[in-house]
Design a protein around this motif. Structure first.
Motif, short mmCIF file in Angstrom:
data_model
loop_
_atom_site.label_atom_id
_atom_site.label_comp_id
_atom_site.label_asym_id
_atom_site.label_seq_id
_atom_site.Cartn_x
_atom_site.Cartn_y
_atom_site.Cartn_z
N VAL A 40 25.54 118.63 82.08
CA VAL A 40 25.31 118.50 80.64
C VAL A 40 24.14 119.39 80.27
CG1 VAL A 40 24.80 116.90 78.76
CG2 VAL A 40 26.09 116.10 80.74
N ARG A 41 24.30 120.16 79.18
CA ARG A 41 23.21 121.03 78.72
C ARG A 41 23.17 121.07 77.21
NH1 ARG A 41 25.49 127.13 79.99
NH2 ARG A 41 27.03 127.17 78.31
N ASP A 42 22.07 121.59 76.68
CA ASP A 42 21.88 121.78 75.25
C ASP A 42 22.53 123.11 74.86
OD1 ASP A 42 20.94 122.26 72.67
OD2 ASP A 42 18.86 121.76 73.15
N SER A 43 23.43 123.08 73.89
CA SER A 43 24.13 124.31 73.50
C SER A 43 23.21 125.37 72.92
CB SER A 43 25.25 123.99 72.50
OG SER A 43 24.70 123.52 71.29
N LYS A 44 22.06 124.96 72.39
CA LYS A 44 21.11 125.92 71.82
C LYS A 44 20.33 126.66 72.91
CE LYS A 44 18.90 122.95 69.29
NZ LYS A 44 19.41 121.67 69.65
N ASP A 45 20.38 126.16 74.14
CA ASP A 45 19.63 126.76 75.24
C ASP A 45 20.54 126.87 76.48
OD1 ASP A 45 17.64 127.75 76.87
OD2 ASP A 45 16.58 125.84 77.06
N PRO A 46 21.58 127.72 76.41
CA PRO A 46 22.56 127.77 77.49
C PRO A 46 22.00 128.23 78.83
CG PRO A 46 22.93 129.55 75.94
CD PRO A 46 21.88 128.67 75.34
N HIS A 47 20.85 128.87 78.85
CA HIS A 47 20.25 129.30 80.11
C HIS A 47 19.15 128.35 80.57
CE1 HIS A 47 22.61 132.90 79.88
NE2 HIS A 47 22.17 133.11 78.67
N GLY A 48 18.96 127.27 79.80
CA GLY A 48 17.96 126.27 80.15
C GLY A 48 18.50 125.31 81.20
N PRO A 49 17.79 124.23 81.43
CA PRO A 49 18.19 123.28 82.46
C PRO A 49 19.46 122.52 82.09
CG PRO A 49 16.35 122.42 81.20
CD PRO A 49 16.58 123.83 80.73
N ALA A 50 20.13 122.06 83.11
CA ALA A 50 21.32 121.21 82.94
C ALA A 50 21.12 119.95 83.77
CB ALA A 50 22.58 121.94 83.39
N LEU A 51 21.51 118.82 83.21
CA LEU A 51 21.50 117.57 83.96
C LEU A 51 22.82 117.47 84.70
CD1 LEU A 51 20.16 115.19 81.17
CD2 LEU A 51 18.86 116.20 83.06
N THR A 52 22.80 117.01 85.92
CA THR A 52 24.02 116.88 86.70
C THR A 52 24.21 115.43 87.13
OG1 THR A 52 23.71 119.13 87.53
CG2 THR A 52 25.28 117.75 88.71
N PHE A 53 25.42 114.92 86.93
CA PHE A 53 25.77 113.54 87.25
C PHE A 53 26.95 113.53 88.20
CE2 PHE A 53 24.08 113.71 82.96
CZ PHE A 53 23.13 112.70 82.97
N THR A 54 27.01 112.52 89.06
CA THR A 54 28.20 112.34 89.87
C THR A 54 29.32 111.86 88.93
OG1 THR A 54 27.78 110.02 90.35
CG2 THR A 54 26.84 111.65 91.89
N ALA A 55 30.55 111.98 89.38
CA ALA A 55 31.67 111.50 88.57
C ALA A 55 31.51 110.01 88.26
CB ALA A 55 32.98 111.78 89.27
N ARG A 56 31.05 109.25 89.23
CA ARG A 56 30.85 107.81 89.03
C ARG A 56 29.78 107.53 87.97
NH1 ARG A 56 29.52 103.68 93.94
NH2 ARG A 56 30.37 101.85 92.92
N GLU A 57 28.67 108.25 88.03
CA GLU A 57 27.60 108.09 87.03
C GLU A 57 28.11 108.46 85.63
OE1 GLU A 57 23.68 109.10 89.75
OE2 GLU A 57 24.84 110.76 88.89
N TRP A 58 28.89 109.53 85.54
CA TRP A 58 29.41 109.98 84.24
C TRP A 58 30.36 108.94 83.65
CZ3 TRP A 58 27.89 113.08 80.68
CH2 TRP A 58 28.76 113.45 79.66
N ARG A 59 31.23 108.36 84.49
CA ARG A 59 32.14 107.31 84.00
C ARG A 59 31.35 106.11 83.50
NH1 ARG A 59 35.11 108.92 88.46
NH2 ARG A 59 34.31 107.20 89.71
N ALA A 60 30.32 105.72 84.21
CA ALA A 60 29.48 104.58 83.77
C ALA A 60 28.81 104.89 82.44
CB ALA A 60 28.44 104.26 84.84
N PHE A 61 28.29 106.10 82.29
CA PHE A 61 27.65 106.50 81.04
C PHE A 61 28.64 106.48 79.88
CE2 PHE A 61 26.74 110.09 78.14
CZ PHE A 61 25.60 109.58 77.54
N THR A 62 29.78 107.14 80.04
CA THR A 62 30.73 107.21 78.92
C THR A 62 31.31 105.83 78.59
OG1 THR A 62 32.52 107.90 80.41
CG2 THR A 62 31.30 109.64 79.26
N SER A 63 31.48 104.98 79.58
CA SER A 63 31.95 103.62 79.30
C SER A 63 30.91 102.84 78.51
CB SER A 63 32.24 102.88 80.61
OG SER A 63 33.35 103.43 81.24
N ALA A 64 29.64 103.04 78.84
CA ALA A 64 28.56 102.31 78.16
C ALA A 64 28.40 102.74 76.70
CB ALA A 64 27.26 102.51 78.91
N ILE A 65 28.68 103.99 76.38
CA ILE A 65 28.48 104.44 74.99
C ILE A 65 29.69 104.21 74.09
CG2 ILE A 65 26.71 106.10 75.62
CD1 ILE A 65 28.79 108.31 75.28
#
Length: 66
Positions: A40-65
């Motif tokens: 996951v990254r900020d579209s205004k800063d495409p060369h900036g940092p990106a957060l990386t999640f495992t597939a399991r972490e991503w599923r937990a996040f999207t389920s929670a929101i």
């Protein structure tokens, strides 16, 4: 799992993004053995940092929101 390199990823953003493009982008990453991660990254800063999640972490996040 060692996080795959997001620099060559195919990034996408939501169709709900506003006209100014202020949004986050995500990319599905796969490492050499086929393990998947989500970056996951900020579209205004495409060369900036990106957060990386495992597939399991991503599923937990999207389920929670939902």
């Amino acid at each position: 799992m060692r996080a795959p390199d997001p620099s060559r990823a195919t990034w996408r953003k939501s169709s709900y993004s506003n006209a100014s493009g202020s949004c986050v982008e995500i990319a599905v990453l796969a490492d050499a053995v086929g393990e998947h991660a989500i970056a996951v990254r900020d579209s205004k800063d495409p060369h900036g940092p990106a957060l990386t999640f495992t597939a399991r972490e991503w599923r937990a996040f999207t389920s929670a929101i939902k």
